[in-house]
Design an enzyme around this catalytic site. Structure first.
Site, short mmCIF file in Angstrom:
data_model
loop_
_atom_site.label_atom_id
_atom_site.label_comp_id
_atom_site.label_asym_id
_atom_site.label_seq_id
_atom_site.Cartn_x
_atom_site.Cartn_y
_atom_site.Cartn_z
N SER A 178 0.79 10.72 -5.81
CA SER A 178 0.77 11.28 -4.46
C SER A 178 2.15 11.04 -3.87
O SER A 178 2.47 9.94 -3.45
CB SER A 178 -0.32 10.61 -3.61
OG SER A 178 -0.11 9.23 -3.53
N HIS A 231 -6.13 9.48 -6.89
CA HIS A 231 -6.10 8.57 -8.04
C HIS A 231 -7.44 8.49 -8.77
O HIS A 231 -7.56 7.79 -9.76
CB HIS A 231 -5.69 7.15 -7.61
CG HIS A 231 -4.25 7.03 -7.25
ND1 HIS A 231 -3.68 5.84 -6.85
CD2 HIS A 231 -3.24 7.94 -7.23
CE1 HIS A 231 -2.39 6.03 -6.59
NE2 HIS A 231 -2.11 7.29 -6.81
N GLU A 248 -3.92 2.61 -11.82
CA GLU A 248 -3.33 1.35 -11.37
C GLU A 248 -4.22 0.15 -11.66
O GLU A 248 -4.01 -0.94 -11.13
CB GLU A 248 -2.99 1.44 -9.89
CG GLU A 248 -1.97 2.54 -9.62
CD GLU A 248 -1.64 2.72 -8.15
OE1 GLU A 248 -2.15 1.93 -7.32
OE2 GLU A 248 -0.88 3.64 -7.82
N ASP A 275 -4.72 1.84 1.46
CA ASP A 275 -3.75 2.93 1.44
C ASP A 275 -4.57 4.21 1.50
O ASP A 275 -5.23 4.59 0.54
CB ASP A 275 -2.90 2.89 0.17
CG ASP A 275 -1.89 4.05 0.11
OD1 ASP A 275 -1.90 4.90 1.02
OD2 ASP A 275 -1.12 4.12 -0.86
N ASP A 315 4.31 5.23 4.42
CA ASP A 315 4.85 5.53 3.09
C ASP A 315 5.39 6.96 3.02
O ASP A 315 6.59 7.18 3.02
CB ASP A 315 3.76 5.29 2.03
CG ASP A 315 4.25 5.55 0.62
OD1 ASP A 315 5.48 5.66 0.42
OD2 ASP A 315 3.42 5.64 -0.30
N LYS A 348 9.89 1.64 -2.00
CA LYS A 348 9.74 2.24 -3.34
C LYS A 348 11.11 2.76 -3.76
O LYS A 348 11.60 3.75 -3.21
CB LYS A 348 8.73 3.38 -3.31
CG LYS A 348 7.32 2.92 -2.96
CD LYS A 348 6.34 4.09 -2.93
CE LYS A 348 4.92 3.60 -2.68
NZ LYS A 348 3.96 4.71 -2.61
N SER A 404 6.86 -1.93 -3.50
CA SER A 404 5.74 -1.24 -4.13
C SER A 404 6.11 -0.56 -5.45
O SER A 404 7.22 -0.07 -5.63
CB SER A 404 5.20 -0.19 -3.15
OG SER A 404 4.14 0.54 -3.71
N HIS A 405 5.12 -0.54 -6.33
CA HIS A 405 5.21 0.20 -7.60
C HIS A 405 4.91 1.68 -7.36
O HIS A 405 4.74 2.11 -6.22
CB HIS A 405 4.17 -0.37 -8.58
CG HIS A 405 2.75 -0.16 -8.12
ND1 HIS A 405 1.67 -0.26 -8.95
CD2 HIS A 405 2.22 0.16 -6.90
CE1 HIS A 405 0.55 -0.01 -8.28
NE2 HIS A 405 0.86 0.24 -7.04
#
Length: 446
Positions: A42, A166, A218, A253, A331, A356, A383-384
């Site tokens: 995303s 996800h 994840e 999130d 984000d 990020k 963040s990953h």
């Protein structure tokens, strides 16, 4: 002695979702330094450009041979002979001169690709650390102007229930995380998180069946949950059953841009159903009220992307309403971009940045975004991305920048645990100089 770059070679490797990504080997007289970049599922429309080939005959169009070619044929010849300790000079050369593409928010990397530039930027960092005879986290702290005598270990935000883009369930919110703020150290925080994760797995198996314990991109579970309350109830039960009530909090999130209708300015909480339930289509104001109710009912300490990336008005309303007690993370709103961070500061739109590195595309710019946020008393969550590699760069970065919080998935899947395991090593190497962020994860030592 100058440690110059003598060779650069880029290659196409696979990320954790089986999609191609960029890996770089950069050589100096001290050895070969490697870096690999992640990619998101995303993604915000304001992110720096991730260059893909769009050749449907290879990897369904997701190949990165163009980015590889840009590194090997355009970037490498210009960087060979430069000193690897000149991080800012090298990043600026790649971003401003070799690429040079811009949009209203700054350098867009649309010519060479943020994935090409970032891979080199990370590899240069590793080479620079070796040249300075220090660990990567100490070198990154130096680049950011931070003192290197006291480092902060972050609270891990572990994504344990998946929805949104996800997952294949009906859940509209993308991530539900456990946040072990009550642990005395990172090592113990990770243990708390792992124990809650396994307890949650048992709860899900009991309630939804064994198929519901399959894990997503994840490492989180994606049971057939219908709404946020159901997910949050599951988490509260798992935290209590594991014995960590009060010590482990919850973060979300939402990734609301994924279910926002820009034409009528509504949010569809049933967006994954073809004939959606119209009662689940909410206005921004209704969504504000929903979040306020959830925060009253559950131990939520952080909400990321509660609204669309252009819905500045409702971001500001929510931050005004609950921002004192809850971290509001922008984000898709901010995309690690200093220009958008400045706009958010002017509008009081949120109070935390998810850092990020691939959203902005160079380590120098990522550090700038972090420092700007910290200067204005925001939280910063390193963040990953959902498409990760075994590269552990962000583990060193979060310690160096003292942000106090990291989001890099569940305690499951090797590309996620690689980061957590690196943090265990860093905490061990620091000994008494390691400070765990704990309850103060929102505002750490700057």
């Amino acid at each position: 002695m100058a440690h110059v770059i003598t060779r650069i070679n880029a290659r196409e490797i696979l990320d954790s979702r089986g999609n191609p990504t960029v890996e770089v080997d950069l050589e100096t007289n001290l050895g070969i330094f490697r870096a690999a970049v992640p990619s998101g599922a995303s993604t915000g429309i304001y992110e720096a450009l991730e260059l893909r080939d769009n050749d449907k005959s290879r990897y369904l169009g997701k190949g990165v041979q163009k980015a590889i070619k840009n590194i090997n044929e355009i970037i490498a010849p210009k960087l060979i002979g430069m000193n690897c300790t000149e991080q800012k000079k090298i990043d600026n050369l790649m971003v401003e001169e070799l690429d040079g593409s811009k949009n209203e928010w700054g350098w867009s990397k649309s010519k060479l690709g943020a994935n090409a530039i970032l891979a080199i930027s990370m590899a240069v960092c590793r080479a620079g650390a070796a040249a300075n005879k220090v660990s990567l986290y100490k070198y990154l702290a130096q680049l950011a102007g931070k003192k290197s005598d006291q480092m902060v270990l972050p609270v891990p935000c572990l994504n344990v229930i998946n929805g949104g883009s996800h997952a294949g369930n009906k859940l509209s919110f993308q991530e539900f995380m456990i946040v072990p703020v009550g642990a005395p150290s990172f090592k113990e925080a990770l243990r708390y998180g792992a124990e809650v994760y396994h307890t949650l797995k048992s709860e899900i198996k009991k309630k939804y069946g064994i198929d519901a314990t399959n894990v997503g991109d994840e490492g989180g579970f994606a049971p057939n949950i219908l709404n946020a309350n159901e997910a949050l109830d599951l988490l509260v039960t798992a935290i209590k059953s594991a014995g960590y009530e009060g010590k482990v909090k919850i973060a979300m999130d939402v990734a609301a841009s994924e279910f926002y209708n820009s034409e009528n300015k509504t949010y569809d909480l049933d967006f994954k159903t073809p004939n959606n339930d119209k009662s689940l289509v909410k206005t921004g104001a209704q969504l504000v009220d929903l979040y306020i109710d959830l925060v009253k009912k559950y131990p939520i300490v952080s909400i990321e992307d509660p609204f669309d990336q252009d819905d500045w008005e409702n971001y500001a309303k929510l931050t005004a309403a609950i921002g004192k007690d809850v971290q509001i993370v922008g984000d898709d709103l901010l995309v690690t971009n200093p220009t958008r961070i400045t706009k958010a500061l002017e509008k009081n739109a949120c109070n935390a940045l998810p850092l990020k590195v691939n959203q902005i595309g160079s380590i120098t710019e990522a550090i700038e975004a972090c420092l700007l946020s910290q200067k204005n008393n925001w939280g910063v969550m390193v963040s990953h991305r959902s498409g990760e590699t075994e590269d552990v760069f962000i583990a060193d970065l979060v310690v160096a920048l003292r942000t106090g919080q990291i989001k890099t998935g569940a305690p499951c899947r090797s590309e996620r645990n690689a980061k957590y395991n690196q943090l265990l090593r860093i905490e061990e190497s620091l000994g008494n100089n390691a400070v765990f962020a704990g309850e103060k994860f929102r505002l750490q030592l700057n």
